[in-house]
Design a protein around this motif. Structure first.
Motif, PDB file in Angstrom:
ATOM      1  N   GLN A 162      -0.340   2.424  14.709  1.00 20.54           N
ATOM      2  CA  GLN A 162      -0.548   3.673  13.949  1.00 20.54           C
ATOM      3  C   GLN A 162       0.594   3.917  12.981  1.00 20.54           C
ATOM      4  O   GLN A 162       0.370   4.346  11.839  1.00 20.54           O
ATOM      5  CB  GLN A 162      -0.686   4.837  14.927  1.00 20.54           C
ATOM      6  N   GLU A 163       1.789   3.650  13.404  1.00 16.82           N
ATOM      7  CA  GLU A 163       2.923   3.797  12.503  1.00 16.82           C
ATOM      8  C   GLU A 163       2.804   2.873  11.306  1.00 16.82           C
ATOM      9  O   GLU A 163       3.052   3.270  10.156  1.00 16.82           O
ATOM     10  CB  GLU A 163       4.223   3.533  13.263  1.00 16.82           C
ATOM     11  N   VAL A 164       2.402   1.619  11.558  1.00 16.14           N
ATOM     12  CA  VAL A 164       2.256   0.666  10.444  1.00 16.14           C
ATOM     13  C   VAL A 164       1.153   1.115   9.513  1.00 16.14           C
ATOM     14  O   VAL A 164       1.246   0.991   8.273  1.00 16.14           O
ATOM     15  CB  VAL A 164       1.999  -0.741  11.015  1.00 16.14           C
ATOM     16  N   GLU A 165       0.034   1.633  10.057  1.00 19.59           N
ATOM     17  CA  GLU A 165      -1.070   2.085   9.210  1.00 19.59           C
ATOM     18  C   GLU A 165      -0.626   3.249   8.304  1.00 19.59           C
ATOM     19  O   GLU A 165      -1.011   3.323   7.136  1.00 19.59           O
ATOM     20  CB  GLU A 165      -2.231   2.523  10.095  1.00 19.59           C
ATOM     21  N   SER A 166       0.158   4.130   8.861  1.00 17.19           N
ATOM     22  CA  SER A 166       0.653   5.227   8.023  1.00 17.19           C
ATOM     23  C   SER A 166       1.522   4.700   6.892  1.00 17.19           C
ATOM     24  O   SER A 166       1.475   5.192   5.757  1.00 17.19           O
ATOM     25  CB  SER A 166       1.435   6.214   8.894  1.00 17.19           C
ATOM     26  N   MET A 167       2.301   3.664   7.178  1.00 22.31           N
ATOM     27  CA  MET A 167       3.106   3.055   6.123  1.00 22.31           C
ATOM     28  C   MET A 167       2.218   2.421   5.060  1.00 22.31           C
ATOM     29  O   MET A 167       2.493   2.509   3.854  1.00 22.31           O
ATOM     30  CB  MET A 167       4.042   2.012   6.739  1.00 22.31           C
ATOM     31  N   LEU A 168       1.139   1.782   5.478  1.00 22.32           N
ATOM     32  CA  LEU A 168       0.248   1.144   4.507  1.00 22.32           C
ATOM     33  C   LEU A 168      -0.490   2.184   3.650  1.00 22.32           C
ATOM     34  O   LEU A 168      -0.807   1.933   2.492  1.00 22.32           O
ATOM     35  CB  LEU A 168      -0.750   0.246   5.237  1.00 22.32           C
ATOM     36  N   LYS A 169      -0.788   3.328   4.245  1.00 20.73           N
ATOM     37  CA  LYS A 169      -1.415   4.381   3.435  1.00 20.73           C
ATOM     38  C   LYS A 169      -0.490   4.846   2.322  1.00 20.73           C
ATOM     39  O   LYS A 169      -0.924   5.145   1.209  1.00 20.73           O
ATOM     40  CB  LYS A 169      -1.788   5.548   4.329  1.00 20.73           C
ATOM     41  N   ASP A 170       0.777   4.882   2.652  1.00 18.73           N
ATOM     42  CA  ASP A 170       1.737   5.236   1.598  1.00 18.73           C
ATOM     43  C   ASP A 170       1.761   4.193   0.499  1.00 18.73           C
ATOM     44  O   ASP A 170       2.039   4.495  -0.660  1.00 18.73           O
ATOM     45  CB  ASP A 170       3.127   5.394   2.199  1.00 18.73           C
ATOM     46  N   MET A 171       1.472   2.943   0.895  1.00 19.89           N
ATOM     47  CA  MET A 171       1.447   1.855  -0.089  1.00 19.89           C
ATOM     48  C   MET A 171       0.111   1.737  -0.789  1.00 19.89           C
ATOM     49  O   MET A 171      -0.100   0.814  -1.573  1.00 19.89           O
ATOM     50  CB  MET A 171       1.775   0.522   0.605  1.00 19.89           C
ATOM     51  N   LYS A 172      -0.829   2.684  -0.507  1.00 17.12           N
ATOM     52  CA  LYS A 172      -2.148   2.690  -1.139  1.00 17.12           C
ATOM     53  C   LYS A 172      -2.919   1.406  -0.861  1.00 17.12           C
ATOM     54  O   LYS A 172      -3.513   0.806  -1.735  1.00 17.12           O
ATOM     55  CB  LYS A 172      -2.018   2.908  -2.647  1.00 17.12           C
ATOM     56  N   LEU A 173      -2.897   0.984   0.386  1.00 16.75           N
ATOM     57  CA  LEU A 173      -3.697  -0.168   0.825  1.00 16.75           C
ATOM     58  C   LEU A 173      -4.668   0.266   1.915  1.00 16.75           C
ATOM     59  O   LEU A 173      -4.882  -0.401   2.916  1.00 16.75           O
ATOM     60  CB  LEU A 173      -2.787  -1.282   1.346  1.00 16.75           C
ATOM     61  N   GLN A 174      -5.275   1.464   1.723  1.00 14.52           N
ATOM     62  CA  GLN A 174      -6.134   1.993   2.773  1.00 14.52           C
ATOM     63  C   GLN A 174      -7.443   1.223   2.889  1.00 14.52           C
ATOM     64  O   GLN A 174      -8.104   1.260   3.915  1.00 14.52           O
ATOM     65  CB  GLN A 174      -6.466   3.467   2.485  1.00 14.52           C
TER      66      GLN A 174
END
Length: 1087
Positions: A667-679
């Motif tokens: 979940q932490e990594v997914e939140s980081m990826l959302k910040d990177m706009k790779l949703q």
């Protein structure tokens, strides 16, 4: 790529239904298989996993994915076998049912297709008279199959193969598991029914081999958890039922070798079983054995199996009538069944060939041994103690009144073949019976062996009446009903076989067609030779009308003895009296011992009953111990299972915590990826992501887009394929017209070729007829040439025969001469050996006599040596006795001297000497040991005229109590010679006993006074003198006198007794004076 995340069974099941709904069944099956085979599924509850497994089995059957289903079933079995066995049974039954339903549906579809073809076939044929079209002829030539076979192979065979693989898979999964044993046996039964229903012989052989391997594996790995125990009666009973079904199916499929192997498997399991098998099972066992032996043409064991079957039926009928057994456990044994069994027992026994029809192997010991081993195996399979025989079977038939239960025609056949003597009408009487037997389908199989037995009896009876008989006459006698006639060639072959086996002695003259029976009085019609190892099956006698000359010669002495015995009975009355007396004595002994024998029998019966009771008690105790051990083992297994479940619970809890930690991390990594706009990315493994991995994810996204474009291109190409297919469909509409044109051309070509072929055949026939007419003119010349050739060859044969006879006479004469020479040579060699043997015996006797003489001389020498040694031993004993006597006397003297010395007071013994010395003006004298005078006193005593009695010490007296010694006051050191005058202590005795001679001053004063030194005053050498040897020979101790130690002073001086100036020496005694060490053994001796 990393593995997909684990999903719950409910989600997997839902996803699979969605895929099936959009017609993506292969993807759904792959999803279900991956979920079942995942390691994480081992911790999932079985109730959630069971629907997934059922859906997987359904899809695997639909798509014919047998290997995929097998892998999943193995994994599911490992997951659920320790917790819930019922779910395994449910899934496996579902798998088998679905496969069987598919086979049934395929069979119905094939029937529909075939019926459609049959219904449309007449309408598609233009010419009703031409039932075969060129296409069907060509297809039949290539494939060799009918349309029905092709339909089954295309539709039914794939599903049959899938069902067979399903059975194999289930049996492999269920093997060697006690919890799944009942399902294993039921599956094996279903597999047998499958093989029987669809006539799958190859699969049946593989199935039997598979079951045998499973039993061997179970015996090998019996120590595993949940392994089956073949010693358990229930388990063994289930295996026996399975093997009996296997035997039935093998017989139905006519796989006789596999049926025999099944019989061996049944016998092996029966030998392991502790409880007796049911009678109905054993009846089936023996009935199948009869069919197996009949197919193998082993008529002897076939008849023995029928006999065992009849005995079992009769025993079952008796049990049921007595109420000792259940009706379901015993075969039906009505009167009709018993009559049928008795009929087949008698008929099969009559069908055993008297002369074996098997090919002779000569004197091959290995073959005979193999045949013996084979018969031993078959005897063991029948449960008989010894191998059956034709005569033994007939004895059983007569003893058990089987003839009365057999059918009338079979009884008549027995009387004709085994009782009556009618060589001229035997076949005539048997022909109606053979017709009745041939009319019965079950009995028709015995016609061929019965013909062999009938011909044997015919020639055996003819040989007792005729010496020669015409072969045509024999052929007229051997007439059978129409379907079972025998030809002349068959009769000749039978005669040759009987001669080869040694059961017949018949010569055949083919020129005259005459049979000559053996009439040599020195020959036997039953000559046993090396080639008759597999010969006659009958060793008893046959019906005899009269004896042959050879039998008369062999029995003449017996007949003479019988006649003389009868004569003695009539002539000599004493002979009968002795016989009558012996009989009466035997009868009296029997009456006298009858009561005791009866009592012995009763006692033996009681002993047997006691032993049976003990054996039953021991068996019950053993079974109780086995049950106790089994309960303990189950308890241990339950404990181990509980421990394992606890460990698994701990492991699952640890895994759950780890998975929760991983989820938080993802979940932490997914939140980081959302910040990177790779949703839009579907990530599967979000652990340890960095910049490089994120770039890789982007590349993977691009790769997926590329794959999407490729999929679109594939769809486009598929659309083009559909277009091409539509074009071909339109083209197919034009094909019938083209086919009709081609067919017209083919028919025209066929008619042209047919006309040409007929014309060529007619021309060839005419040419062959002309050739025959030309060759007919040459026949007379050919016949004359053949007659001349035969005459010439006959003359050559006669000439060679005469030459052979002359050569034979010559060889006989030569062999007789060699025989006589060999006998003479053997007699000479024997005489030479006897002479050498006699010489050897004489030489041995002479050597033995010389050896005895040497032994006597050796014994005499040893006796002389023993006597000398005895004399020396006696002398040594006498010397030892004298020495012991002297030692005893010396000891007595020492004791007496000690007693005398102990009687004088110490001061009276020691005081006078120093006083006298002081009065004389000399140095004071120390008291010597023992209170004896010194050597100076002994020297002065003769000078003063004193006798030996004056110098002697006073007589011993009672020893007074010594007064207390007063110590002198300290004084200055004085000279040693003035110590006594000064009142000092007396002088000490010097080392070595030199106190009697004084010190160096005493010796100097003695020299000044002119006294000659004595031997005792000689100064000893410096150093401590060596003591005398304590050891010595007996001779030295006996010769040397005892040492005199009674004199005062040194022991080296001469004693008064040696000089004649004193009394006789007394035994050595310890002085007890100061400064003198007394050993313990001397103190003990003094006391």
């Amino acid at each position: 790529m990393p593995p997909p995340p684990h999903q719950k069974p409910e989600n997997v099941l839902k996803r699979a239904h969605e895929l099936i709904g959009v017609k993506q069944a292969p993807a759904a099956l792959t999803l279900l298989h991956e979920h079942i085979t995942s390691k994480r599924s081992r911790n999932v509850p079985i109730a959630s996993l069971e629907p997934v497994m059922v859906l997987l089995v359904e899809q695997a059957v639909e798509q014919k994915k047998g290997k995929l289903a097998k892998d999943a079933l193995y994994q599911y079995k490992n997951i659920a076998q320790n917790t819930n066995v019922g779910t395994i049974e449910l899934v496996l039954k579902k798998f088998i049912e679905l496969a069987a339903e598919k086979v049934t549906a395929a069979q119905q579809k094939a029937d529909e297709v075939q019926s459609t073809i049959d219904a449309t076939a007449p309408t598609s044929v233009e010419d009703l008279e031409a039932t075969e079209t060129p296409e069907s002829i060509l297809l039949a030539t290539v494939s060799g199959e009918q349309s029905r076979d092709r339909t089954d192979r295309a539709i039914v065979t794939p599903w049959l193969k899938f069902l067979w693989e399903a059975y194999r898979t289930v049996l492999d999964i269920l093997r060697n598991n006690a919890r799944l044993e009942i399902l294993y046996q039921s599956t094996a039964m279903q597999a047998f029914d499958f093989c029987l229903k669809y006539a799958r012989k190859t699969e049946f052989r593989r199935l039997c081999e598979l079951l045998r391997n499973h039993v061997q594996t179970a015996a090998k790995y019996s120590a595993q958890m949940h392994a089956i125990n073949l010693n358990d009666s229930d388990t063994l009973q289930r295996h026996l039922e399975t093997r009996f079904q296997q035997l039935n199916v093998a017989v139905e499929l006519e796989l006789w070798q596999e049926a025999f192997r099944s019989v061996e498997d049944i016998h092996t399991l029966l030998s392991l079983s502790k409880r007796p098998p049911k009678n109905v099972m054993m009846a089936n066992y023996y009935e199948k054995l009869t069919r197996i032996f009949l197919v193998g043409e082993n008529y002897l064991f076939h008849a023995a199996a029928w006999s065992r079957y009849y005995n079992l039926l009769r025993q079952s009928a008796a049990y049921v009538a007595a109420g000792q057994g259940k009706k379901a456990d015993n075969p039906p044994a009505s009167e009709a069944d018993l009559q049928r069994a008795a009929t087949f027992v008698v008929l099969s026994a009559l069908s055993i060939p008297v002369i074996s029809t098997s090919r002779s192997r000569g004197a091959m010991i290995d073959f005979d041994e193999a045949r013996k081993n084979k018969n031993s195996r078959l005897t063991t399979l029948l449960g008989m103690s010894q191998a059956p025989s034709r005569a033994g079977l007939f004895r059983d038939v007569l003893s058990k009144t089987l003839l009365r239960r057999a059918q009338p025609q079979i009884r008549d056949l027995y009387n004709i073949l085994e009782v009556d003597f009618h060589p001229l009408s035997i076949c005539q009487k048997i022909s109606p019976i053979l017709a009745q037997i041939g009319a019965d389908e079950e009995m028709q199989k015995y016609i061929a062996p019965l013909q062999q037995v009938i011909l044997t009896r015919l020639f055996q009876q003819l040989s007792q009446i005729y010496e020669t008989v015409d072969l045509a006459f024999v052929q007229s006698l051997a007439e059978f009903p129409e379907p079972f006639q025998v030809t002349r060639g068959m009769i000749e072959k039978f005669i040759m076989n009987g001669n080869k086996k040694g059961d017949l002695a018949i010569r055949m003259d083919h020129a005259t067609g005459v049979l000559s029976f053996d009439v040599d009085i020195f020959s036997s019609a039953k000559a046993v030779h090396a080639g008759s190892a597999a010969g006659s099956a009958e060793t008893g006698s046959v019906q005899r009308l009269q004896s042959t000359p050879s039998q008369i010669v062999r029995s003449q002495l017996t007949r003479l003895a019988e006649a003389m015995y009868v004569t003695c009975r009539y002539i000599d009355p004493s002979f009968n009296e002795a016989r009558i007396k012996a009989r009466d004595a035997a009868l009296a002994r029997a009456k006298a011992g009858a009561e005791q024998e009866h009592l012995d029998v009763l006692a033996r019966k009681n002993i047997i009953q006691e032993r049976k009771d003990k054996a039953s008690e021991a068996q019950a105790a053993r079974e109780k111990d086995i049950a106790k051990k089994k309960a303990q083992q189950e308890q241990l297994l339950q404990q181990a299972e509980a421990n394992r479940l606890a460990d698994e619970q701990k492991t699952r809890e640890a895994k759950r915590l780890a998975s929760e930690r991983e989820q938080i991390k993802k979940q932490e990594v997914e939140s980081m990826l959302k910040d990177m706009k790779l949703q839009d990315l579907e990530l599967e493994d979000l652990e340890n992501l960095d910049s490089n991995k994120i770039r890789m994810i982007k590349l993977q996204q691009l790769e997926r887009e590329k794959n999407t474009i490729a999929e679109k291109l594939r769809v486009t190409s598929k659309r083009m394929d559909h277009l091409e297919r539509a074009l071909r469909i339109e083209e197919a509409k034009k094909l019938p017209e083209d086919y009709a044109k081609q067919r017209e051309g083919d028919v025209a070509a066929y008619e042209l070729i047919k006309a040409q072929t007929l014309k060529e055949a007619e021309q060839k026939h005419k040419e062959d007829v002309e050739l025959k007419h030309r060759l007919t003119r040459l026949m007379p010349f050919y016949e004359s040439f053949r007659a001349d050739l035969h005459e010439h060859r006959r003359d050559m044969f006669e000439k060679r025969r005469r030459d052979a006879e002359r050569e034979l006479e010559k060889q006989v004469t030569q062999r007789r001469k060699e025989y006589r020479e060999r006998k003479i040579r053997e007699r000479r060699e024997r005489e030479e050996k006897e002479r050498a043997l006699r010489e050897a015996e004489e030489r041995a006797a002479k050597e033995k006599e010389e050896e005895l003489k040497k032994q006597e001389a050796r014994k005499e020498e040893m006796a002389r040596i023993r006597e000398e040694r005895e004399m020396e031993r006696e002398k040594a004993k006498e010397a030892q006795a004298r020495q012991q006597q002297r030692e005893d006397e010396a000891m007595a003297r020492r004791k007496a001297e000690k007693a005398a010395t102990a009687a004088v007071p110490i001061r009276e013994r020691e005081a006078p000497a120093p006083i006298a010395a002081a009065a004389a003006g000399g140095p004071p004298l120390l008291p010597l040991a023992g209170g004896k005078p010194s050597w100076r006193e002994r020297e002065k005593a003769p000078a003063a005229g004193g006798g030996a009695s004056d110098a002697a010490p006073p007589p011993p007296a009672a020893r007074p109590t010594p007064p207390p010694v007063e110590r002198a006051p300290p004084m200055e050191r004085a000279d040693s010679n003035d110590r006594a005058a000064a009142g000092g202590p007396p002088r000490l005795n010097l080392l070595g006993g030199k106190g009697g001679g004084g010190g160096w001053r005493d010796r100097l004063a003695a020299k000044e006074g002119g006294a000659p030194p004595t031997s005792g005053s000689t100064p000893p050498p410096l150093g401590r003198p060596a003591p005398p040897s304590r050891f010595g020979s007996d001779r030295d101790r006996a010769a040397a006198p005892p040492m005199d130690r009674a004199a005062a002073g040194s022991g080296r001086g001469e004693s008064d007794a040696a000089k004649g100036n004193g009394p006789a020496p007394e035994p050595l005694k310890s002085s007890g004076g100061p400064g003198k060490y007394v050993p313990k053994f001397r103190r003990d001796a003094g006391n």
